[in-house]
Scaffold this motif. Sequence first.
Motif, short mmCIF file in Angstrom:
data_model
loop_
_atom_site.label_atom_id
_atom_site.label_comp_id
_atom_site.label_asym_id
_atom_site.label_seq_id
_atom_site.Cartn_x
_atom_site.Cartn_y
_atom_site.Cartn_z
N UNK A 72 0.88 -1.08 -0.04
CA UNK A 72 0.12 -0.06 -0.01
C UNK A 72 1.13 1.33 0.05
N UNK A 73 1.50 1.53 -1.12
CA UNK A 73 2.28 2.76 -1.39
C UNK A 73 1.89 3.55 -2.37
N UNK A 74 0.67 3.51 -2.85
CA UNK A 74 0.10 4.51 -3.70
C UNK A 74 0.11 5.86 -3.40
N UNK A 75 0.62 6.71 -3.82
CA UNK A 75 0.83 8.32 -3.31
C UNK A 75 -0.51 8.79 -2.87
N UNK A 76 -0.80 9.04 -1.55
CA UNK A 76 -2.11 9.47 -1.21
C UNK A 76 -2.91 8.67 -0.98
N UNK A 77 -2.53 7.32 -1.04
CA UNK A 77 -3.39 6.23 -0.75
C UNK A 77 -2.59 5.26 0.19
N UNK A 78 -1.63 5.56 0.85
CA UNK A 78 -0.81 4.73 1.56
C UNK A 78 -1.69 4.11 2.82
N UNK A 79 -1.04 2.84 3.33
CA UNK A 79 -1.88 2.40 4.46
C UNK A 79 -1.02 2.99 5.74
N UNK A 80 -1.53 3.12 6.98
CA UNK A 80 -1.07 3.88 8.05
C UNK A 80 0.17 3.23 8.44
N UNK A 81 0.35 1.86 8.50
CA UNK A 81 1.33 1.10 9.13
C UNK A 81 2.36 0.31 8.22
N UNK A 82 3.49 -0.13 8.89
CA UNK A 82 4.30 -0.92 8.02
C UNK A 82 4.51 -2.06 9.08
N UNK A 83 4.65 -3.38 8.34
CA UNK A 83 4.94 -4.63 9.47
C UNK A 83 6.37 -4.43 9.96
N UNK A 84 6.60 -4.63 11.25
CA UNK A 84 7.79 -4.48 11.81
C UNK A 84 8.77 -5.63 11.71
N UNK A 85 9.89 -5.56 12.09
CA UNK A 85 10.85 -6.50 12.25
C UNK A 85 10.49 -7.02 13.48
N UNK A 86 11.18 -8.36 13.94
CA UNK A 86 11.07 -8.80 15.01
C UNK A 86 12.16 -8.58 15.65
N UNK A 87 12.16 -7.74 16.78
CA UNK A 87 13.35 -7.20 17.58
C UNK A 87 12.62 -6.34 18.71
N UNK A 88 13.48 -6.14 19.76
CA UNK A 88 13.28 -5.17 20.79
C UNK A 88 13.06 -3.67 20.26
N UNK A 89 13.67 -3.49 19.37
CA UNK A 89 13.93 -2.31 18.79
C UNK A 89 12.57 -1.98 17.82
N UNK A 90 12.25 -3.01 17.14
CA UNK A 90 11.01 -2.65 16.35
C UNK A 90 9.60 -2.87 17.01
N UNK A 91 9.59 -3.99 17.70
CA UNK A 91 8.16 -4.25 18.59
C UNK A 91 8.32 -3.52 20.04
N UNK A 92 7.60 -2.47 20.21
CA UNK A 92 8.07 -1.54 21.06
C UNK A 92 6.58 -0.99 21.80
N UNK A 93 6.42 -0.43 23.01
CA UNK A 93 5.37 0.23 23.34
C UNK A 93 4.72 1.05 22.22
N UNK A 94 3.55 0.79 22.15
CA UNK A 94 2.94 1.78 20.93
C UNK A 94 2.61 0.76 19.41
N UNK A 95 3.44 -0.16 19.64
CA UNK A 95 3.12 -1.22 18.35
C UNK A 95 1.86 -1.67 18.56
#
Length: 544
Positions: free
Chosen positions: A170-193
């Motif tokens: 979902x990378x169409x200009x103006x029509x992107x999604x709100x999220x990106x799939x995170x990596x599996x790590x303590x830096x990527x999966x964090x409070x707020x994920x």
Amino acid sequence: MKPTAMVMLANLLLVSFVQAADTSWKIKKTTWSDADERSYSEFVTIMGKAVEKRECKSFKECIQHPTNPYKGSDSEQLDIHVDCARLAYALRAYFAWKNGLPFSHVSLVVPRAEADKKENLRYTKNGNIVSTRSSMLSAKAKLADGPTYITGKLMKSVYTAVFRLEDETENRPGLESDFYPSDISREAIRPGTSIYDPAGHVAIVYKITDDGKIYFIDAHPDNSLTTGMYGTKFVRSRPTQGAGFKNFRKQELVGATFDSKLGSYVGGKMAVAPVNAHKDYSLVQKYGTDNKPLANWKEGAFILAGVKLDYYDYLRAKMSKGNLKINPVEEVKALTNDLCSAAQDRVDSVQGAISAGIHNKTHPEKLPVNIYGTSGEWEEFSTPSRDARFKTSFKELRDRVEKIFNMYQKGDPQIDYSGANIKSDMLNSYWKIAQACKIAYKKTDGSIVTLNLETVRQRLFALSFDPYHCPELRWGASTEAEFKGCKDDATKREWFKREVWLRNQIDRVYDVRMDYSLSELTGPKPGVGVANPPDVDVVKYLSN
């Protein structure tokens, strides 16, 4: 009162009114910085801890909690009915408003595949795509009103369907999604994920322990907030459905100018960063450690230090600080404590239906088209999804102790145990918490019945999810003395009897019809209900 005193009081009231009235969304920075993201994580942690301690039970209560750094700044106006999907957006937008940050969001989605055009957007087989985005920007150099935007445009347009996206495409200009799939790590999966469960549920990470346990804030259709521990109740699914851990994409206000009179950037337009612009973007949780798309996502393997693991074990190991060590007694303790919290949270949920008098109403002639995803009274007051997750957690405990025991027998170095009898010690850990865990519910006559967690486990598949049942049936009353007082007529009791097939099923399914009448509900149907419940008897296994 003297005139001068009256004037002073009037001025104070006027100042107070002006301060309270200024709820405009002033944009102080055109983009979210890494420091803003860290601050957002800290904010979510604060909110999560307040929910964990049961010091607040709704979004409004939590933003009025003493530990909220923005407490008292117009939070009275944010009396929002927040369910699971709205919670993620409410927290993010509230933080953005209070910190002068820009914000935009997906406001409309459509089915990805033609075959799903007539399906519920929350449960499309092939997922959805973005059709429209909205933002808090206002035309003609006017500033949006924070509470109005959040309670209005935002809350009216977001629900679990906007999570059901293959974010990486979902990378169409103006029509992107709100999220990106995170990596599996303590830096990527964090409070707020965010954690999206394709069975139609969303939760928000607020805490991760040193040994890799992930804890989340949960919101429910009855407007309540609870906490829980991540596990097998969150399922994986085909990548187009967007399951798993997601972080909000970076957003930037471009082409704006700063208006010193308004104290805000004005004009311009919102731009959303592509998924690969985020350093912790990854497809590992979708396709395995090769981190690349596969024709069959189920064939993706999770390899760690040359060893193939299942997804949940891989996730736990990666989220742990250092090499994961599993203490069997502490593992059982954590899982049982989580179950205790879930059981106690269910008390409030069931009581909500009783307080609303739903149990006194005549039972509908048919069940909803789907008991897990509908609307109206059933959506707000029934508990089939919550109960299914509760049962899945009991099964996870039962399966987990067996897995730990087998690992111990094989001499697995991950198991940190030096006692004399591992099964006995795990059982004692369970008993200590299960017997101390008190679940007190109010009967029809107002008297209180107190159960412990093991009693609840024993009657787990007798707990009615049906809001039209009396509280005694909602809690699976197993004795005549406890059941006495229930005013359900013969028809309601027959509904309870025949819904056993649905109570036995812990998998939540959304693509099959369930709108059966009482006469039709004579046993398991295709894809609906099972004859026998899964084994959740942790006591029996550990006593063997």
